[in-house]
Design an enzyme around this catalytic site. Sequence first.
Site, PDB file in Angstrom:
ATOM      1  CE  LYS A 183     -69.770  48.975  78.447  1.00  0.00           C
ATOM      2  NZ  LYS A 183     -70.211  48.214  77.261  1.00  0.00           N
ATOM      3  CD  GLU A 257     -83.024  59.487  80.192  1.00  0.00           C
ATOM      4  OE1 GLU A 257     -84.109  59.161  79.675  1.00  0.00           O
ATOM      5  OE2 GLU A 257     -82.909  60.466  80.951  1.00  0.00           O
ATOM      6  CB  CYS A 291     -85.618  54.601  74.088  1.00  0.00           C
ATOM      7  SG  CYS A 291     -85.062  56.287  73.846  1.00  0.00           S
ATOM      8  CD  GLU A 390     -87.313  49.224  74.299  1.00  0.00           C
ATOM      9  OE1 GLU A 390     -86.542  48.641  75.080  1.00  0.00           O
ATOM     10  OE2 GLU A 390     -87.282  50.434  74.078  1.00  0.00           O
TER      11      GLU A 390
HETATM   12  P1  NDP Z   1     -78.224  47.308  77.113  1.00  0.00           P
HETATM   13  O1  NDP Z   1     -78.960  47.577  78.342  1.00  0.00           O
HETATM   14  O2  NDP Z   1     -77.979  45.915  76.734  1.00  0.00           O
HETATM   15  O3  NDP Z   1     -76.795  48.006  77.130  1.00  0.00           O
HETATM   16  C1  NDP Z   1     -76.595  49.376  77.300  1.00  0.00           C
HETATM   17  C2  NDP Z   1     -75.157  49.587  77.726  1.00  0.00           C
HETATM   18  O4  NDP Z   1     -74.973  49.031  79.016  1.00  0.00           O
HETATM   19  C3  NDP Z   1     -74.142  48.921  76.821  1.00  0.00           C
HETATM   20  O5  NDP Z   1     -72.978  49.715  76.785  1.00  0.00           O
HETATM   21  C4  NDP Z   1     -73.882  47.624  77.545  1.00  0.00           C
HETATM   22  O6  NDP Z   1     -72.665  47.055  77.193  1.00  0.00           O
HETATM   23  C5  NDP Z   1     -73.875  48.114  78.984  1.00  0.00           C
HETATM   24  N1  NDP Z   1     -74.117  47.093  79.990  1.00  0.00           N
HETATM   25  C6  NDP Z   1     -74.776  45.904  79.871  1.00  0.00           C
HETATM   26  N2  NDP Z   1     -74.771  45.239  81.060  1.00  0.00           N
HETATM   27  C7  NDP Z   1     -74.099  46.018  81.947  1.00  0.00           C
HETATM   28  C8  NDP Z   1     -73.769  45.892  83.339  1.00  0.00           C
HETATM   29  N3  NDP Z   1     -74.135  44.839  84.063  1.00  0.00           N
HETATM   30  N4  NDP Z   1     -73.080  46.882  83.916  1.00  0.00           N
HETATM   31  C9  NDP Z   1     -72.717  47.982  83.220  1.00  0.00           C
HETATM   32  N5  NDP Z   1     -72.984  48.158  81.903  1.00  0.00           N
HETATM   33  C10 NDP Z   1     -73.688  47.194  81.272  1.00  0.00           C
HETATM   34  O7  NDP Z   1     -79.000  48.125  76.028  1.00  0.00           O
HETATM   35  P2  NDP Z   1     -78.720  48.140  74.496  1.00  0.00           P
HETATM   36  O8  NDP Z   1     -77.330  48.558  74.198  1.00  0.00           O
HETATM   37  O9  NDP Z   1     -79.240  46.853  73.991  1.00  0.00           O
HETATM   38  O10 NDP Z   1     -79.652  49.357  74.032  1.00  0.00           O
HETATM   39  C11 NDP Z   1     -80.971  49.196  73.770  1.00  0.00           C
HETATM   40  C12 NDP Z   1     -81.811  49.629  74.950  1.00  0.00           C
HETATM   41  O11 NDP Z   1     -81.517  50.976  75.291  1.00  0.00           O
HETATM   42  C13 NDP Z   1     -83.280  49.588  74.642  1.00  0.00           C
HETATM   43  O12 NDP Z   1     -83.979  48.934  75.666  1.00  0.00           O
HETATM   44  C14 NDP Z   1     -83.669  51.050  74.593  1.00  0.00           C
HETATM   45  O13 NDP Z   1     -84.977  51.326  74.923  1.00  0.00           O
HETATM   46  C15 NDP Z   1     -82.720  51.675  75.517  1.00  0.00           C
HETATM   47  N6  NDP Z   1     -82.557  53.082  75.156  1.00  0.00           N
HETATM   48  C16 NDP Z   1     -83.118  54.027  75.965  1.00  0.00           C
HETATM   49  C17 NDP Z   1     -83.057  55.363  75.630  1.00  0.00           C
HETATM   50  C18 NDP Z   1     -83.638  56.400  76.547  1.00  0.00           C
HETATM   51  O14 NDP Z   1     -83.245  57.553  76.442  1.00  0.00           O
HETATM   52  N7  NDP Z   1     -84.571  56.062  77.416  1.00  0.00           N
HETATM   53  C19 NDP Z   1     -82.401  55.812  74.406  1.00  0.00           C
HETATM   54  C20 NDP Z   1     -81.846  54.741  73.637  1.00  0.00           C
HETATM   55  C21 NDP Z   1     -81.924  53.421  74.023  1.00  0.00           C
HETATM   56  P3  NDP Z   1     -72.581  45.935  76.014  1.00  0.00           P
HETATM   57  O15 NDP Z   1     -73.567  46.314  74.964  1.00  0.00           O
HETATM   58  O16 NDP Z   1     -71.185  46.074  75.577  1.00  0.00           O
HETATM   59  O17 NDP Z   1     -72.897  44.649  76.661  1.00  0.00           O
END
Ligand code: NDP
Length: 496
Positions: A183, A257, A291, A390
């Site tokens: 997803k 992550e 991140c 962040e």
């Molecule tokens: P989000 O947490 O908003 O979303 C991540 C994914 O989860 C998206 O595909 C999103 O879908 C999906 N999602 C959101 N809500 C749900 C739910 N309730 N159930 C299942 N899936 C869900 O993060 P971002 O996309 O905004 O990414 C940025 C974040 O990711 C930052 O906080 C960053 O630090 C973190 N990150 C961490 C990394 C690591 O390795 N530690 C690496 C890269 C990023 P949709 O967007 O379609 O709503």
Amino acid sequence: MSFDLPIQPPERITGLVNGTASLGGGIDLPVFYPATGAQIATLTEDDETAVARAVEAARAAFDKGPWPGLSTAKRIEALEACRETILANVDELARLECAATGLVLKELRARHMVRAAYNFRFFAEYISQSAGQSYTQTEGYLTTVTREPVGVAALIAPWNAPVALATMKIAAALAFGNTAVLKPSEQTPMALARLVELLQEVLPEGVLNIVNGRGAVTGAALVAHPGVDLVSFTGGTETGRAIMSSAGRNLVPCTMELGGKSANIIFASADQDRALDGALQGIFSNNGQQCLAGSRVLVERKVFDDFVGRFRERAAKVRVGDPLADDTEVGPLASLAHMNRVLGFVDKAREDGGQLLVGGTRREDLGEGYFISPTAVLAHSNADRCAQDEIFGPFATFIPFDTADEAVAIANDTAFGLVSYVWSDHLPTVMATTPSLRSGVVWVNTPMMRELRAPFGGYKTSGVGREGGASCEAFYTEEKTTTIPTAPPALRRFGA
Ligand code: NDP
């Protein structure tokens, strides 16, 4: 000013199950090109029924298909075919990724897609070396421990580096014999949709599927589906909490992550030129949306003014603009809402007593795209919102320190614990500092060196579990202990 599209994407993006469009059933969602703000495609959201169909396809491929029981040699062939498929389509995949993320095309081609291909090579090599265990501790018995695939993995990827991050999950899940449903973020579905379409041509039916839509709808339905056995998530900390709570109801293991607010500690004993390059790379690469960004720059007070002065000069010269231009260093941010959120931290920094050092404004001269000037602020203290939250953009927060203990205390004074950076050419300083840092990764005198065999992940709210060679093997496999007597053992004869 306007910018050319990197590629004309398909008008409509859908999920893909067994090579055909998924059922959809949800609303239409727009996909925008961040460099112009123009809508470039429409995404069909997959509802609960469509998600269930994708999980059932993965379930069938796992429960009835040959995939989980494939020989290592055959699975390596399949992983190599995935790698070759990516390498044969680097330009198209990079352009689709650029069109949804706004990341610089040159970087996408040279780093993200090459890394995506390498993820499959890495796990192919890893499984070729996997070793088993056997014990003969108890006389007359042979006990073996084998690792078996777990089942259907739900893989949830964020928008900041969709292909590079999702392929780590796909390659690992498949290498250890699982099937998967991916997803992507609803903002950045295009390159992953095309990638899965290409990979479905070289993989057996049902092994890899993709659903699309909002996290709260499609993602939540996927995580809650009883046919899912594992969840691997990369994204924000709050989303991670929601996903883990939902998966917990089905007792499904997760790796998380999550976010970061990493300290980049620069001692006076560091090579100042290299530390400056490292600090700039640490916060401005990938448009600052990573991140692992070194977003809190802690500089020893005796070199603070000089270091900050040079950082400002360089930041002001960073080339912001067209993601297709080879000399662009920072492209647009991923969305309008995200850009406004990032810029909002300039006011928050001022309200908390901090001061703007450089940037801090939208680049309106670049048109309707989501461009901002590379930004840095001086925090009043580490308690400021710009030092604790962040921000996830090209936005550095500077804080001075006097001693190594103070630097460590500031570095650890955060809810996050993903990465720490230490810059010093004085070995005792490095050795005294690194063990005290509460983060899953420490980079010394280098930014962002990812060694795939080593675990990657965070302390505290930066994550649960790790990604990397052995960590992925542990997560994506079940251990099975089998005990066989080497000769018929004497049995207790109840009731004889
Ligand atoms: P989000 O947490 O908003 O979303 C991540 C994914 O989860 C998206 O595909 C999103 O879908 C999906 N999602 C959101 N809500 C749900 C739910 N309730 N159930 C299942 N899936 C869900 O993060 P971002 O996309 O905004 O990414 C940025 C974040 O990711 C930052 O906080 C960053 O630090 C973190 N990150 C961490 C990394 C690591 O390795 N530690 C690496 C890269 C990023 P949709 O967007 O379609 O709503």
